[in-house]
Structures are given as structure tokens and as C-alpha cells.
Write a protein that holds these residues in place. Sequence first.
Motif, mmCIF file in Angstrom:
data_model
loop_
_atom_site.group_PDB
_atom_site.id
_atom_site.type_symbol
_atom_site.label_atom_id
_atom_site.label_comp_id
_atom_site.label_asym_id
_atom_site.label_seq_id
_atom_site.Cartn_x
_atom_site.Cartn_y
_atom_site.Cartn_z
ATOM 1 N N GLU A 65 -2.398 -4.065 11.267
ATOM 2 C CA GLU A 65 -2.177 -4.689 9.961
ATOM 3 C C GLU A 65 -2.390 -3.673 8.841
ATOM 4 O O GLU A 65 -3.334 -2.889 8.861
ATOM 5 N N GLY A 66 -1.482 -3.679 7.876
ATOM 6 C CA GLY A 66 -1.639 -2.847 6.689
ATOM 7 C C GLY A 66 -1.123 -1.425 6.805
ATOM 8 O O GLY A 66 -1.316 -0.619 5.899
ATOM 9 N N ARG A 67 -0.412 -1.099 7.926
ATOM 10 C CA ARG A 67 0.053 0.272 8.087
ATOM 11 C C ARG A 67 1.116 0.646 7.053
ATOM 12 O O ARG A 67 1.109 1.736 6.497
ATOM 13 N N ILE A 68 2.039 -0.264 6.805
ATOM 14 C CA ILE A 68 3.084 0.018 5.810
ATOM 15 C C ILE A 68 2.468 0.129 4.414
ATOM 16 O O ILE A 68 2.884 0.973 3.602
ATOM 17 N N GLU A 69 1.485 -0.701 4.149
ATOM 18 C CA GLU A 69 0.817 -0.637 2.847
ATOM 19 C C GLU A 69 0.133 0.716 2.658
ATOM 20 O O GLU A 69 0.199 1.321 1.589
ATOM 21 N N ARG A 70 -0.535 1.210 3.719
ATOM 22 C CA ARG A 70 -1.182 2.515 3.646
ATOM 23 C C ARG A 70 -0.151 3.623 3.448
ATOM 24 O O ARG A 70 -0.369 4.560 2.676
ATOM 25 N N LEU A 71 0.967 3.522 4.143
ATOM 26 C CA LEU A 71 2.041 4.495 3.962
ATOM 27 C C LEU A 71 2.522 4.478 2.515
ATOM 28 O O LEU A 71 2.732 5.535 1.909
ATOM 29 N N GLY A 72 2.688 3.293 1.967
ATOM 30 C CA GLY A 72 3.132 3.173 0.584
ATOM 31 C C GLY A 72 2.153 3.809 -0.393
ATOM 32 O O GLY A 72 2.562 4.446 -1.375
ATOM 33 N N PHE B 122 1.780 16.504 2.070
ATOM 34 C CA PHE B 122 2.092 15.091 2.299
ATOM 35 C C PHE B 122 2.027 14.746 3.785
ATOM 36 O O PHE B 122 1.413 13.750 4.178
ATOM 37 N N THR B 123 2.636 15.579 4.626
ATOM 38 C CA THR B 123 2.632 15.295 6.067
ATOM 39 C C THR B 123 1.229 15.442 6.657
ATOM 40 O O THR B 123 0.855 14.701 7.572
ATOM 41 N N LYS B 124 0.442 16.384 6.159
ATOM 42 C CA LYS B 124 -0.939 16.518 6.636
ATOM 43 C C LYS B 124 -1.751 15.275 6.296
ATOM 44 O O LYS B 124 -2.584 14.824 7.090
ATOM 45 N N LYS B 125 -1.491 14.721 5.118
ATOM 46 C CA LYS B 125 -2.189 13.498 4.724
ATOM 47 C C LYS B 125 -1.786 12.343 5.630
ATOM 48 O O LYS B 125 -2.637 11.515 6.019
ATOM 49 N N LEU B 126 -0.516 12.280 5.993
ATOM 50 C CA LEU B 126 -0.071 11.238 6.915
ATOM 51 C C LEU B 126 -0.822 11.336 8.239
ATOM 52 O O LEU B 126 -1.292 10.332 8.783
ATOM 53 N N GLU B 127 -0.951 12.565 8.751
ATOM 54 C CA GLU B 127 -1.630 12.755 10.026
ATOM 55 C C GLU B 127 -3.108 12.398 9.936
ATOM 56 O O GLU B 127 -3.666 11.797 10.856
ATOM 57 N N LYS B 128 -3.741 12.753 8.843
ATOM 58 C CA LYS B 128 -5.162 12.426 8.666
ATOM 59 C C LYS B 128 -5.380 10.922 8.584
ATOM 60 O O LYS B 128 -6.459 10.412 8.905
ATOM 61 N N THR B 129 -4.336 10.201 8.156
ATOM 62 C CA THR B 129 -4.447 8.753 8.001
ATOM 63 C C THR B 129 -4.083 8.017 9.287
ATOM 64 O O THR B 129 -4.136 6.792 9.344
#
Length: 210
Positions: free
Chosen positions: A147-154, A193-200
Motif C-alpha cells: 500500500e502507498g507505493r505509487i504515492e511514495r513514487l509520486g 533520482f534513481t539512487k533515491k528510488l533504490e533507497k526507497t
Amino acid sequence: MFVKSIMKPVHKSQVAQKDERLNEVLDRLNQKDLHAMPVLDNDKFIGVISREGIYRHYFDGRESKEVFLNERTAGETCEEEDLFIHDEEVFEQTLPTFKGYPILAVVDKDKTFQGLVTRYDVIEQFESAFGVKKKGVRIAFTSEESEGRIERLGDIIKNYHENVISLATFDETDKLARRMVLKIDKNNNIEAFTKKLEKTGFRIISVKEV
């Protein structure tokens, strides 16, 4: 998106009337380089006629080519009377049809012909959904279903001020991971940006300028 928003209207659709002779229909199919066209009874959809169908009916019969083409009509030869979709249906409902046929008639509740959707129209919509015609950076990654993965991506997209061209997700199943493809404008902070995605918690599969 509804079917009526992507269909070719009546005045731009090639159709055959049920009383039209096959020689006329076949000539038009060949001249326009069409595989098939809807057959109408005035403005009512009654089926689809194709070059393949015409040839098959001829070889299955015993008439001479001249008699067959000059005396048989589109209404006698048409098939696929259920190959239609209602104009208020959503775009996705067209997809199963195009696995085996290149056109789909669009009708209203009374089967009055409203227009035509072709396989090419559907491909164009997918090109638009993936941002094919606009250059950018394509980032493919996976995410665990939670739950909330798309919201975190946004939130990450917003924090890094990325301009999104397209976003698509895959694997609408019971799999634990969902694949995503994000396309954004090229800029100087793609690596951060991509590093932040991976950390998340997003796992990057590929980053490619397209």
C-alpha cells in the motif's frame, strides 16, 4: 478513455452496403489496401467483409469467378456479425479483439454504425501511453506490492521536480513484485533520482535515454 474518443467517425470510415456487389467491394478493398470493412444495412451494422472471406466463399462454392463477383453481394458474404463494440465502452475493451482481427465496428445500443477502430488506432494509443513520440529518459524498475507505493513514487518525482512523460505498470497478478516503466524529461539529476528510488525500495532494472 472511451472508444468514441479514438474511433474514426462514419464519414472517415470505409464501409460496404449489404446490396453492394462483391466486385465493387473487392476493388475498394484492394485500392485502399484494406484487409476488411464493416457491412451496413443502411446505417445498421450487420457484419464484416474481408478479402480473405471473399476468396474463401468463392473457393468453397461452384460458381464461376465472373458470376460470383458480379452477382453475389456484401450482405450474402459478410461474417463476424458480433465484431462490434459499443461507443460508451472503455478503450481497454477493444484489446482482446485485435489479437485476431484488424478492425472493430463501433455501434450504439441500436447497432447503428458510429465509426471504426483499427489496430493502428490502438497502437497509436499505446505509443501515446508510453510517450514514444517524445524524447526522454526511460527508467524501468520493480516494486514490491504494498500500500502507498505509487504515492511514495509520486513524492520522489515531486521532490526532484521531474517532468513525467509517461508511467505504466505491469503484472496485474498475484505476483509480489510489480514492474513499472517511467519516462521523464532528460535533466542533470537522473542519477540522484534513481539512487533515491533504490533507497526507497524500488529496484532499478534499466535507465535508458530514448
